[in-house]
Write an enzyme that holds these catalytic residues in place. Structure first.
Site, PDB file in Angstrom:
ATOM      1  CG  ASP B  86      -0.238  -0.005   2.517  1.00 14.18           C
ATOM      2  OD1 ASP B  86       0.994   0.207   2.537  1.00 14.18           O
ATOM      3  OD2 ASP B  86      -0.892  -0.202   3.547  1.00 14.18           O
ATOM      4  CG  ASP B 283      -5.665  -5.390   1.701  1.00 14.42           C
ATOM      5  OD1 ASP B 283      -6.493  -4.640   1.151  1.00 14.42           O
ATOM      6  OD2 ASP B 283      -4.963  -5.034   2.661  1.00 14.42           O
TER       7      ASP B 283
END
Lengths: 331, 331
Positions: B86, B283
């Site tokens: 991320d 996720d």
């Protein structure tokens, strides 16, 4: 690595109902049926074959009834390799030696309180053998009376006498269980007696000689020799010194064809020294417990007089930048 | 199990420099480069292929310098499968939203204090992209401004504007890094932008349309379309209700050939619903964290309107006597 081929070191093949073992070997302690933080697969991949389970701990939790219903200790653990159980005596006696309020030892056996539930339990030589048959282990150990090495010679001699009386009762119970459970020869668990006598060579000698006699006795059924002899009580004196003379002397007393089990040994140096005195089997919490806390043993050299291994602490910040394998041979 | 083949569910093959993936797929969070309590081998055997690592956490500890010296995130983790990082933005913004003393957000980027060391750090869209190239991941995400869904429409619109400005800067930096690092086409990490707009459909629409434009722009080099679009901010409203309409509407806005990544989703029911709206990638910490605390998801039926799964707590004493496999299909 030929450290294990020096001195009086032996190579022995051992048949158990769960497969063959080659001595000398080390057994990690799977106290309650598992080795903390490791799966069965991890152990298999690390090359672990035999393990030790603790009768005392399994007896208190999860309790025998559950293990029996699961189909025995191998199914309970999901482990097919050979398992040895101790008698539970060492833990019961330590509990009582440390705090006499926790129980009472008599010639018949020991009464003790569960530190978990407070419930009273009673263990006898017969019951220790029955429990180990219920577990379904491959190797079992007689109930013995392990006194601290600091006790007087009189007290240690009394412990030898009690250990011998209990070994006799264990052997009779063992023959009875084999018969009652209709256990075939190839499924017979191996049985180990335990040698007491503290630091006194004459007491160790007396103990072994009388144990040999018990193995030749036809009391309770045709004579069955002990499959192995265990070294009882701590292997260090009250100052922590390794009892080299006692260990070497005692190993020499044990019949050549019987297994020699050095209970609770130990550190890498103590294992190596004991192997060279002719001891075949070892169990100890040290290797797995140390590893769990990040302390790892590495081979350094084959020179037993020097430091043949070193201990590193893998959590040490100096290893933060070290991307090498821990041992060059292990990639 | 045909739950994932209903509604607008898609099947997509994705090429990454660490291998092929087939969407829809779920990525466990390996926050600091590992999934707690599991080894790489455990993950492999559980069928895990891609994982998410958190830029913010890795940046603070063990810090980028160490990861670079180890040879990149794959070597650091000893994991060959595809990894997505991320941008680190979500954690930095949460930190500042919860306690304004921890940092300051400007149009240029965000200044924040490490909760570990107290040290000041600065993150910009460019730096977020550089760090992800340094990690060496297979899929990376633009820095965005994720406001809480409870903010006013004006504030959320401002976050959309900032997210768009930062996406533009991220794309320029991405082109620059590809060129500077001389990265060949087959080794190019995939790049994802993030769609903000809270619960406002018109803002989500505006955000996607302008992101598409950025992918067509030749600023900083020949146009590169986004490999994927992420759903930004929480997927539930301030009362915890699943934003079904927003998720379905937003998925429909994304170009058919681009990947649709529903960041931070989630529970089994939210994943299944999102797949049916056409989202491809997920996720979340929930599955691994729940399992670590003994809570296990079991399939019950394929009827999404009913309860298609149940959660059991394996530590519950009623399972003490249950020697069956957890799922009959898993033996």
């Amino acid at each position: 690595m030929n450290l294990f081929r020096r001195g009086k070191a032996r190579i022995k093949k051992i048949q158990t109902k769960s497969g063959e073992l080659e001595a000398p070997f080390f057994m990690p302690d799977a106290t309650r049926g598992f080795v903390k933080s490791l799966s069965g697969k991890d152990l298999e991949e690390a090359g672990v074959v035999p393990m030790v389970v603790n009768t005392y701990h399994l007896f208190l939790r999860p309790e025998m009834d559950l293990i029996k219903r699961s189909g025995g200790i191998h199914k309970f653990m999901n482990w097919n390799g050979p398992l040895l159980s101790d008698s539970g005596g060492y833990q019961v006696f330590s509990l009582i030696h440390k705090n006499p309020k926790m129980g009472k030892i008599t010639d018949d056996g020991a009464e003790f309180r569960s530190p978990l539930s407070g419930k009273k339990h009673y263990i006898t030589p017969e019951k220790a053998i029955q429990i180990q048959f219920d577990l379904g282990v491959d190797m079992m150990v007689c109930l013995d009376d392990p006194p601290p090495n600091s006790y007087t010679k009189e007290k240690i001699e009394a412990a030898v006498e009690r250990t011998l009386a209990w070994a006799r009762r264990c052997m009779i119970e063992y023959k009875k269980q084999i018969k009652e459970r209709k256990i075939e020869k190839e499924n017979r668990p191996l049985i180990f007696c335990v040698i007491q006598g503290g630091e006194y060579l004459d007491l160790r000698k007396k103990c072994v000689e009388e144990l040999i006699e018990i193995g030749l006795s036809e009391e309770g059924g045709p004579a069955m020799r002990w499959d192995g002899y265990g070294f009882g009580a701590r292997h260090v004196d009250s100052e922590g010194n390794f009892l080299a003379e006692v260990l070497e002397y005692t190993a020499d007393l044990i019949p050549e064809n019987s297994l020699r089990f050095a209970l609770g040994i130990g550190t890498p140096e103590d294992i190596v020294r004991s192997v060279q005195f002719g001891w075949d089997m070892f169990d100890c919490v040290i290797p797995t417990r140390e590893a769990r806390h990040g302390r790892i043993f590495l081979w350094k050299s084959n020179d037993l007089n020097g430091d043949f291994y070193e201990t590193i602490n893998i959590s040490n910040s100096k290893f933060k930048d070290d991307f090498n394998p821990i041992e060059k041979e292990c990639i």
